[in-house]
Design a protein around this motif. Structure first.
Motif, PDB file in Angstrom:
ATOM      1  N   ARG A   5       0.833  -1.191   0.000  1.00  0.00           N
ATOM      2  CA  ARG A   5       0.000   0.000   0.000  1.00  0.00           C
ATOM      3  C   ARG A   5       0.875   1.250   0.000  1.00  0.00           C
ATOM      4  NH1 ARG A   5      -4.946  -1.653   4.191  1.00  0.00           N
ATOM      5  NH2 ARG A   5      -5.680  -3.470   2.979  1.00  0.00           N
ATOM      6  N   TRP A   6       0.214   2.396  -0.215  1.00  0.00           N
ATOM      7  CA  TRP A   6       0.973   3.628  -0.401  1.00  0.00           C
ATOM      8  C   TRP A   6       1.912   3.963   0.752  1.00  0.00           C
ATOM      9  CZ3 TRP A   6       1.799   5.351  -4.950  1.00  0.00           C
ATOM     10  CH2 TRP A   6       0.843   5.180  -5.962  1.00  0.00           C
ATOM     11  N   PRO A   7       1.513   3.791   2.022  1.00  0.00           N
ATOM     12  CA  PRO A   7       2.480   4.093   3.100  1.00  0.00           C
ATOM     13  C   PRO A   7       3.745   3.246   3.014  1.00  0.00           C
ATOM     14  CG  PRO A   7       0.257   3.979   3.979  1.00  0.00           C
ATOM     15  CD  PRO A   7       0.174   3.473   2.568  1.00  0.00           C
ATOM     16  N   ALA A   8       3.586   1.947   2.672  1.00  0.00           N
ATOM     17  CA  ALA A   8       4.757   1.076   2.556  1.00  0.00           C
ATOM     18  C   ALA A   8       5.600   1.451   1.338  1.00  0.00           C
ATOM     19  CB  ALA A   8       4.318  -0.384   2.459  1.00  0.00           C
ATOM     20  N   VAL A   9       4.920   1.835   0.256  1.00  0.00           N
ATOM     21  CA  VAL A   9       5.650   2.283  -0.943  1.00  0.00           C
ATOM     22  C   VAL A   9       6.490   3.518  -0.610  1.00  0.00           C
ATOM     23  CG1 VAL A   9       5.397   3.270  -3.253  1.00  0.00           C
ATOM     24  CG2 VAL A   9       3.988   1.310  -2.570  1.00  0.00           C
ATOM     25  N   ALA A  10       5.859   4.472   0.074  1.00  0.00           N
ATOM     26  CA  ALA A  10       6.591   5.683   0.457  1.00  0.00           C
ATOM     27  C   ALA A  10       7.764   5.352   1.372  1.00  0.00           C
ATOM     28  CB  ALA A  10       5.640   6.666   1.148  1.00  0.00           C
ATOM     29  N   ALA A  11       7.560   4.397   2.273  1.00  0.00           N
ATOM     30  CA  ALA A  11       8.646   4.009   3.180  1.00  0.00           C
ATOM     31  C   ALA A  11       9.826   3.431   2.417  1.00  0.00           C
ATOM     32  CB  ALA A  11       8.123   2.994   4.197  1.00  0.00           C
ATOM     33  N   VAL A  12       9.551   2.563   1.427  1.00  0.00           N
ATOM     34  CA  VAL A  12      10.638   1.961   0.650  1.00  0.00           C
ATOM     35  C   VAL A  12      11.378   3.021  -0.162  1.00  0.00           C
ATOM     36  CG1 VAL A  12      11.182   0.366  -1.233  1.00  0.00           C
ATOM     37  CG2 VAL A  12       9.551  -0.318   0.546  1.00  0.00           C
ATOM     38  N   LEU A  13      10.624   3.915  -0.807  1.00  0.00           N
ATOM     39  CA  LEU A  13      11.248   4.907  -1.685  1.00  0.00           C
ATOM     40  C   LEU A  13      11.989   5.998  -0.918  1.00  0.00           C
ATOM     41  CD1 LEU A  13       8.551   5.322  -4.482  1.00  0.00           C
ATOM     42  CD2 LEU A  13      10.623   3.917  -4.493  1.00  0.00           C
ATOM     43  N   THR A  14      11.768   6.078   0.391  1.00  0.00           N
ATOM     44  CA  THR A  14      12.525   7.037   1.209  1.00  0.00           C
ATOM     45  C   THR A  14      13.375   6.325   2.256  1.00  0.00           C
ATOM     46  OG1 THR A  14      10.654   7.282   2.746  1.00  0.00           O
ATOM     47  CG2 THR A  14      10.797   8.849   0.915  1.00  0.00           C
ATOM     48  N   ALA A  15      13.590   5.026   2.082  1.00  0.00           N
ATOM     49  CA  ALA A  15      14.419   4.254   3.000  1.00  0.00           C
ATOM     50  C   ALA A  15      15.867   4.738   2.935  1.00  0.00           C
ATOM     51  CB  ALA A  15      14.341   2.771   2.650  1.00  0.00           C
ATOM     52  N   PRO A  16      16.670   4.478   3.965  1.00  0.00           N
ATOM     53  CA  PRO A  16      18.066   4.942   3.952  1.00  0.00           C
ATOM     54  C   PRO A  16      18.846   4.531   2.704  1.00  0.00           C
ATOM     55  CG  PRO A  16      17.467   4.254   6.154  1.00  0.00           C
ATOM     56  CD  PRO A  16      16.287   3.922   5.281  1.00  0.00           C
ATOM     57  N   ALA A  17      18.592   3.340   2.166  1.00  0.00           N
ATOM     58  CA  ALA A  17      19.319   2.925   0.961  1.00  0.00           C
ATOM     59  C   ALA A  17      19.012   3.831  -0.215  1.00  0.00           C
ATOM     60  CB  ALA A  17      18.971   1.473   0.621  1.00  0.00           C
ATOM     61  N   ALA A  18      17.765   4.355  -0.270  1.00  0.00           N
ATOM     62  CA  ALA A  18      17.371   5.210  -1.387  1.00  0.00           C
ATOM     63  C   ALA A  18      18.147   6.519  -1.399  1.00  0.00           C
ATOM     64  CB  ALA A  18      15.870   5.472  -1.332  1.00  0.00           C
ATOM     65  N   VAL A  19      18.574   6.983  -0.227  1.00  0.00           N
ATOM     66  CA  VAL A  19      19.369   8.211  -0.138  1.00  0.00           C
ATOM     67  C   VAL A  19      20.584   8.125  -1.045  1.00  0.00           C
ATOM     68  CG1 VAL A  19      20.869   9.562   1.386  1.00  0.00           C
ATOM     69  CG2 VAL A  19      18.610   8.827   2.177  1.00  0.00           C
ATOM     70  N   TRP A  20      21.287   7.003  -0.940  1.00  0.00           N
ATOM     71  CA  TRP A  20      22.550   6.867  -1.679  1.00  0.00           C
ATOM     72  C   TRP A  20      22.306   6.667  -3.163  1.00  0.00           C
ATOM     73  CZ3 TRP A  20      26.238   8.531   1.257  1.00  0.00           C
ATOM     74  CH2 TRP A  20      26.082   8.428   2.640  1.00  0.00           C
ATOM     75  N   ILE A  21      21.161   6.108  -3.524  1.00  0.00           N
ATOM     76  CA  ILE A  21      20.814   5.982  -4.944  1.00  0.00           C
ATOM     77  C   ILE A  21      20.673   7.364  -5.571  1.00  0.00           C
ATOM     78  CG2 ILE A  21      19.067   5.159  -6.574  1.00  0.00           C
ATOM     79  CD1 ILE A  21      18.391   2.985  -4.492  1.00  0.00           C
ATOM     80  N   VAL A  22      19.942   8.250  -4.881  1.00  0.00           N
ATOM     81  CA  VAL A  22      19.717   9.590  -5.403  1.00  0.00           C
ATOM     82  C   VAL A  22      21.019  10.380  -5.442  1.00  0.00           C
ATOM     83  CG1 VAL A  22      18.516  11.771  -5.017  1.00  0.00           C
ATOM     84  CG2 VAL A  22      17.316   9.603  -4.643  1.00  0.00           C
TER      85      VAL A  22
END
Length: 403
Positions: free
Chosen positions: A136-153
């Motif tokens: 669901r959207w809250p979990a999607v948002a959590a994954v896309l803003t997870a600490p690992a995503a920081v380094w991707i960006v």
């Protein structure tokens, strides 16, 4: 389907919310240089610079320098002189020509427009995949803003796309195996992550998906041959051999050791000799291979089986970095949100929390010589295997036809 207790859901929402808000603020601060909220990144989009320079080399008629480390590094220093705060060194393009084919269009755009479009498109693909697996959207948002995503960006990396292809392909495996094979075949641009995917399909007897994967890889390879010529593939193979040499491997280790999540890196950080470190990596890789073979041969599709493949895929390679751990986050969310009917096992939630947060702390832990990230990944894979063991076995028919 079993749901987590409300207390666990609220605590997880609080942790993911706080972490996500910090991650967004940290990325914004680094991009704008408005504040210092954590580790200062001297060079933004460092990995995308390599992708963009390789595509620029093609359009400038200099395809021969794509796998020439010194020449491509010099090109980056020339092209991005106004962007880089210091002269770059050792900036190789380490992907097969399949990835050059994928990033080619971005070479037609200025650097900032190219990296922005690249991240938007790949993050959008990841979002679609996360929704497709039932988050669901809250979990999607959590994954896309997870600490690992920081380094991707901040690095301009391609892990959003890898996530989309891996989870999208696995989700479609039962319903649309041909399309699943196409998606999983496209993941071949990142061999260290893709390596266990065809093994999993073979063990699961997913013949149609496996054939589709093979056709996709062959078709993409032919496209690169027609567009780039055979010499580029020879250059890639020669560069891969060079990078595997002791000198080049040592150079890579010294430059990215803080972000490495592998067994070999952890062993070298604590002072193990190179031979022992690589021996430990080989042993871990064989264990990851065995886990995937068992999971996909003996168990049906499930969140747990997907988690085993995700963990094994980042565990098997000696070159994974902390941004690659985003591949684990959808599996973490799935296992947490769909607990065993008997409840969480002792320490299970703590392992999920550690897996979620360790990409952020990995650089610090490696710097102070406490490289625990491989142990966290191993613990997550072990939890997935234990849970998978409670899933009913596949009942094999007497005569198996094509799927």
């Amino acid at each position: 389907m079993t749901a987590p207790p409300r207390t666990d859901l609220r605590l997880a929402a609080l942790i993911c919310g706080v972490a996500g808000l910090y991650d967004v603020a940290y990325v914004a601060a680094e991009l704008t240089r408005a504040a210092v909220l954590g580790m200062r990144i001297d060079l933004l989009y460092s990995d995308f610079l390599v992708f963009h320079a390789a595509s620029r080399a093609f359009f400038d008629g200099r395809l021969d320098i794509v796998y020439d480390i010194d020449a491509l590094t010099h090109l980056q220093n020339t092209l991005y002189v106004s962007h880089i705060p210091f002269e770059l060194g050792f900036r190789p393009f380490l992907y097969p020509p399949l990835w050059l084919l994928a990033v080619l269009p971005f070479g037609l755009l200025p650097l900032k427009a190219a990296v922005a479009l690249f991240l938007v498109l790949t993050a959008g693909a990841a979002l679609l995949a996360l929704r497709a697996i039932g988050l669901r959207w809250p979990a999607v948002a959590a994954v896309l803003t997870a600490p690992a995503a920081v380094w991707i960006v901040l690095a301009g990396q391609n892990t959003f796309l890898s996530l989309a292809l891996l989870y999208g392909g696995l989700t479609l495996l039962e319903r649309r195996p041909v399309l699943a094979g196409v998606l999983l075949g496209c993941l071949a641009y990142k061999p260290q992550i893709w390596l266990l995917v065809p093994v999993a399909l073979l063990c699961a007897r997913e013949w149609r998906a496996l054939l589709s994967l093979a056709v996709t890889v062959v078709a993409l390879s032919i496209a690169t041959l027609l567009l780039f010529g055979a010499d580029l593939w020879f250059d890639f193979l020669q560069a891969a051999r060079h990078v595997g040499s002791g000198t080049a491997a040592a150079e890579m280790f010294e430059r990215v050791r803080g972000h490495m999540t592998t067994i070999v890196a952890a062993a070298k950080i604590v002072g193990a000799p190179d031979g022992l470190a690589m021996g430990a990596q080989i042993a871990g890789s064989l264990a990851a291979l065995a886990a995937v073979c068992w999971a996909f041969f003996r168990r049906p599709a499930s969140d747990e089986r997907t988690a085993v493949l995700a963990a094994a895929s980042v565990f098997v390679s000696p070159y994974t970095l902390n941004y690659d751990l985003l591949l684990l986050m959808p599996a973490v969310a799935l296992l947490f949100l769909h607990p065993d009917p008997r409840g969480y096992r002792p320490g299970e939630r703590l392992v999920y929390l550690a897996t979620w947060l360790v990409p952020h702390f990995c650089p610090l832990l490696n710097t102070i010589e406490i490289p625990v990230t491989p142990l966290v990944v191993l613990a997550f894979g072990a939890i997935a295997l234990v849970r998978l063991n409670s899933v009913p076995k596949v009942e094999l028919p007497m005569t198996a036809g094509p799927r």
